[in-house]
Write an enzyme that holds these catalytic residues in place. Sequence first.
Site, PDB file in Angstrom:
ATOM      1  N   THR A   1       0.935  -1.270  -0.014  1.00 24.91           N
ATOM      2  CA  THR A   1      -0.029  -0.115  -0.137  1.00 24.91           C
ATOM      3  C   THR A   1       0.728   1.203  -0.019  1.00 24.91           C
ATOM      4  O   THR A   1       1.926   1.353   0.698  1.00 24.91           O
ATOM      5  CB  THR A   1      -0.911  -0.102   1.222  1.00 24.91           C
ATOM      6  OG1 THR A   1      -1.911  -1.324   1.185  1.00 24.91           O
ATOM      7  CG2 THR A   1      -1.729   1.151   1.243  1.00 24.91           C
TER       8      THR A   1
ATOM      9  N   ASN B   1       7.743  -0.106  -4.310  1.00 22.42           N
ATOM     10  CA  ASN B   1       7.495  -0.519  -6.081  1.00 22.42           C
ATOM     11  C   ASN B   1       7.918  -2.059  -6.126  1.00 22.42           C
ATOM     12  O   ASN B   1       9.246  -2.541  -5.648  1.00 22.42           O
ATOM     13  CB  ASN B   1       8.323   0.380  -6.912  1.00 22.42           C
ATOM     14  CG  ASN B   1       7.901   0.086  -8.275  1.00 22.42           C
ATOM     15  OD1 ASN B   1       7.502  -0.994  -8.864  1.00 22.42           O
ATOM     16  ND2 ASN B   1       7.891   1.095  -9.011  1.00 22.42           N
TER      17      ASN B   1
ATOM     18  N   HIS C   1       2.476   8.460 -16.977  1.00 22.97           N
ATOM     19  CA  HIS C   1       1.274   7.655 -16.319  1.00 22.97           C
ATOM     20  C   HIS C   1       0.091   7.862 -16.945  1.00 22.97           C
ATOM     21  O   HIS C   1      -0.235   8.905 -17.591  1.00 22.97           O
ATOM     22  CB  HIS C   1       1.143   7.877 -14.882  1.00 22.97           C
ATOM     23  CG  HIS C   1       2.402   7.065 -14.077  1.00 22.97           C
ATOM     24  ND1 HIS C   1       3.678   7.877 -13.796  1.00 22.97           N
ATOM     25  CD2 HIS C   1       2.586   6.190 -13.421  1.00 22.97           C
ATOM     26  CE1 HIS C   1       4.583   6.985 -13.300  1.00 22.97           C
ATOM     27  NE2 HIS C   1       3.848   5.742 -12.779  1.00 22.97           N
ATOM     28  N   HIS C   2      -0.950   6.935 -16.746  1.00 25.84           N
ATOM     29  CA  HIS C   2      -2.219   7.008 -17.011  1.00 25.84           C
ATOM     30  C   HIS C   2      -3.009   8.456 -16.469  1.00 25.84           C
ATOM     31  O   HIS C   2      -2.381   9.004 -15.200  1.00 25.84           O
ATOM     32  CB  HIS C   2      -3.093   6.093 -16.726  1.00 25.84           C
ATOM     33  CG  HIS C   2      -3.018   5.510 -15.052  1.00 25.84           C
ATOM     34  ND1 HIS C   2      -3.678   6.241 -14.244  1.00 25.84           N
ATOM     35  CD2 HIS C   2      -2.172   4.920 -14.380  1.00 25.84           C
ATOM     36  CE1 HIS C   2      -3.364   5.811 -12.921  1.00 25.84           C
ATOM     37  NE2 HIS C   2      -2.390   4.950 -13.167  1.00 25.84           N
TER      38      HIS C   2
ATOM     39  N   LYS D   1      -3.938   9.028 -12.414  1.00 24.11           N
ATOM     40  CA  LYS D   1      -3.116   8.956 -11.252  1.00 24.11           C
ATOM     41  C   LYS D   1      -3.186  10.280 -10.468  1.00 24.11           C
ATOM     42  O   LYS D   1      -3.202  11.566 -11.065  1.00 24.11           O
ATOM     43  CB  LYS D   1      -1.679   8.806 -11.979  1.00 24.11           C
ATOM     44  CG  LYS D   1      -0.440   8.776 -10.559  1.00 24.11           C
ATOM     45  CD  LYS D   1       0.710   8.456 -11.257  1.00 24.11           C
ATOM     46  CE  LYS D   1       1.938   8.156  -9.980  1.00 24.11           C
ATOM     47  NZ  LYS D   1       1.596   7.562  -8.985  1.00 24.11           N
TER      48      LYS D   1
ATOM     49  N   GLY E   1       5.976   8.462  -6.744  1.00 23.32           N
ATOM     50  CA  GLY E   1       6.980   8.357  -5.804  1.00 23.32           C
ATOM     51  C   GLY E   1       8.211   7.820  -6.388  1.00 23.32           C
ATOM     52  O   GLY E   1       9.171   7.967  -6.008  1.00 23.32           O
ATOM     53  N   THR E   2       7.988   6.738  -7.574  1.00 17.53           N
ATOM     54  CA  THR E   2       9.345   6.129  -7.966  1.00 17.53           C
ATOM     55  C   THR E   2      10.060   7.118  -8.581  1.00 17.53           C
ATOM     56  O   THR E   2      11.416   7.064  -8.476  1.00 17.53           O
ATOM     57  CB  THR E   2       8.828   5.145  -9.141  1.00 17.53           C
ATOM     58  OG1 THR E   2       7.953   4.086  -8.405  1.00 17.53           O
ATOM     59  CG2 THR E   2      10.149   4.524  -9.606  1.00 17.53           C
TER      60      THR E   2
HETATM   61  N1  LIG Z   1       4.086  -1.165  -4.134  1.00 15.74           N
HETATM   62  C1  LIG Z   1       3.675  -1.312  -5.407  1.00 15.74           C
HETATM   63  O1  LIG Z   1       4.639  -1.686  -6.252  1.00 15.74           O
HETATM   64  C2  LIG Z   1       2.252  -0.978  -5.905  1.00 15.74           C
HETATM   65  C3  LIG Z   1       1.883  -1.329  -7.009  1.00 15.74           C
HETATM   66  C4  LIG Z   1       0.474  -1.351  -7.188  1.00 15.74           C
HETATM   67  C5  LIG Z   1      -0.329  -0.603  -6.412  1.00 15.74           C
HETATM   68  N2  LIG Z   1       0.020  -0.117  -5.138  1.00 15.74           N
HETATM   69  C6  LIG Z   1      -0.788   0.401  -4.169  1.00 15.74           C
HETATM   70  O2  LIG Z   1      -1.375  -0.649  -3.362  1.00 15.74           O
HETATM   71  C7  LIG Z   1      -2.823  -0.134  -2.998  1.00 15.74           C
HETATM   72  C8  LIG Z   1      -3.820  -0.969  -3.700  1.00 15.74           C
HETATM   73  O3  LIG Z   1      -4.112  -0.883  -4.753  1.00 15.74           O
HETATM   74  P1  LIG Z   1      -5.249  -1.165  -5.675  1.00 15.74           P
HETATM   75  O4  LIG Z   1      -5.106  -0.537  -7.084  1.00 15.74           O
HETATM   76  O5  LIG Z   1      -5.332  -2.589  -5.495  1.00 15.74           O
HETATM   77  O6  LIG Z   1      -6.492  -0.600  -5.130  1.00 15.74           O
HETATM   78  P2  LIG Z   1      -8.286  -1.209  -4.914  1.00 15.74           P
HETATM   79  O7  LIG Z   1      -8.738   0.048  -4.543  1.00 15.74           O
HETATM   80  O8  LIG Z   1      -8.349  -1.699  -6.242  1.00 15.74           O
HETATM   81  O9  LIG Z   1      -7.967  -2.188  -3.792  1.00 15.74           O
HETATM   82  C9  LIG Z   1      -7.901  -1.886  -2.419  1.00 15.74           C
HETATM   83  C10 LIG Z   1      -8.465  -3.069  -1.537  1.00 15.74           C
HETATM   84  O10 LIG Z   1      -8.637  -2.983  -0.128  1.00 15.74           O
HETATM   85  C11 LIG Z   1      -9.938  -2.955   0.090  1.00 15.74           C
HETATM   86  N3  LIG Z   1      -9.717  -2.465   1.746  1.00 15.74           N
HETATM   87  C12 LIG Z   1      -9.944  -1.014   2.002  1.00 15.74           C
HETATM   88  N4  LIG Z   1      -9.751  -1.152   3.342  1.00 15.74           N
HETATM   89  C13 LIG Z   1      -9.526  -2.287   3.931  1.00 15.74           C
HETATM   90  C14 LIG Z   1      -9.247  -2.870   5.147  1.00 15.74           C
HETATM   91  N5  LIG Z   1      -9.149  -2.318   6.315  1.00 15.74           N
HETATM   92  N6  LIG Z   1      -9.183  -4.342   5.121  1.00 15.74           N
HETATM   93  C15 LIG Z   1      -9.242  -5.142   3.835  1.00 15.74           C
HETATM   94  N7  LIG Z   1      -9.295  -4.623   2.819  1.00 15.74           N
HETATM   95  C16 LIG Z   1      -9.446  -3.267   2.776  1.00 15.74           C
HETATM   96  C17 LIG Z   1     -10.749  -2.376  -0.615  1.00 15.74           C
HETATM   97  O11 LIG Z   1     -12.155  -2.506  -0.400  1.00 15.74           O
HETATM   98  C18 LIG Z   1     -10.341  -2.726  -2.000  1.00 15.74           C
HETATM   99  O12 LIG Z   1     -10.958  -3.727  -2.266  1.00 15.74           O
HETATM  100  C19 LIG Z   1      -2.791   1.326  -3.255  1.00 15.74           C
HETATM  101  O13 LIG Z   1      -2.340   2.040  -2.211  1.00 15.74           O
HETATM  102  C20 LIG Z   1      -1.616   1.366  -4.520  1.00 15.74           C
HETATM  103  O14 LIG Z   1      -1.058   2.660  -4.636  1.00 15.74           O
HETATM  104  C21 LIG Z   1       1.342  -0.539  -4.843  1.00 15.74           C
END
Ligand SMILES: NC(=O)c1ccc[n+]([C@@H]2O[C@H](COP(=O)([O-])OP(=O)(O)OC[C@H]3O[C@@H](n4cnc5c(N)ncnc54)[C@H](O)[C@@H]3O)[C@@H](O)[C@H]2O)c1
Length: 251
Positions: A75, A107, A135-136, A139, A145-146
């Site tokens: 996250t 990342n 990016h799309h 965003k 951040g990267t």
């Molecule tokens: N580190 C990486 O490489 C990387 C890559 C892609 C996305 N991300 C990050 O990952 C996160 C999720 O991205 P996404 O595109 O899947 O978002 P998304 O909105 O599709 O999914 C998030 C999910 O989490 C659920 N959720 C919210 N609160 C919750 C809780 N307390 N307990 C359990 N589930 C909960 C939501 O209902 C949703 O289904 C974002 O912060 C995004 O920026 C990080």
Amino acid sequence: MIRVGVLGARGRMGSVVCQAVRSAADLELVAEVGSGDPLDALAGCDVAVDFTKPAAVLDNLRWCVAHGTDLVIGTSGFDETRLAEAHDIIASGRAGATGPRVLVVPNFSVGAVLMMRFAEQAARFFESAEVIELHHARKADAPSGTAVRTATMIANARAAAGLGPGPDATVTQLDGARGANAGGVHVHSVRLPGLVAHQEVLLGGPGEILTIRHDSLDRASFMPGVLAAVRGIGTLQPGLSVGLDGLLGLA
Ligand SMILES: NC(=O)c1ccc[n+]([C@@H]2O[C@H](COP(=O)([O-])OP(=O)(O)OC[C@H]3O[C@@H](n4cnc5c(N)ncnc54)[C@H](O)[C@@H]3O)[C@@H](O)[C@H]2O)c1
């Protein structure tokens, strides 16, 4: 067999992570936790993986610290302030020799991690470096951040090599034309429908340009990194770690 629980299991990333864990012979998916589901579902897990949202992740961290469950966090939103907060939560819980390991990975794309490392290595050999991230259009944050992290790594490498600012004769400009300035390195953000997540690092010297480019085209690009984190977190020291570099042998 490593028992894995996924937080945010019904989200875009979480659902792909669940599939990747199901497909791995050495991993067992034992919990798929969505918004509103009880965290106790994670009770039998060796490792939890969090892809939820910035407002939810610290509560999930508190649960994992209280229950001694290792946690991989994907996250976003872990700036210095949030990392310090996470550190405090771990320190006030079961951290120490017997405490859980918490790995925050900004990342998970192995290609992106390598791009940053290559840029850092190259930085001291060139007069100038600039970063273009593309990016799309959905965003929310700019620069990415990267891109900021890449620019900071380049700036630190340049400073360590005793390099000053790159040549730039600009005297008039439209606001923002030279991009954002991250530690002295200019960062340019492009937002267009049709793009996914892309970045170029341009390094310039007399008569030559080195371009390092990375393209993320699908969420599948994150899965090798996620699985490396799940498999490797048990080898880390208890407490907070940041980034995949150590597990990839790049630290
Ligand atoms: N580190 C990486 O490489 C990387 C890559 C892609 C996305 N991300 C990050 O990952 C996160 C999720 O991205 P996404 O595109 O899947 O978002 P998304 O909105 O599709 O999914 C998030 C999910 O989490 C659920 N959720 C919210 N609160 C919750 C809780 N307390 N307990 C359990 N589930 C909960 C939501 O209902 C949703 O289904 C974002 O912060 C995004 O920026 C990080």
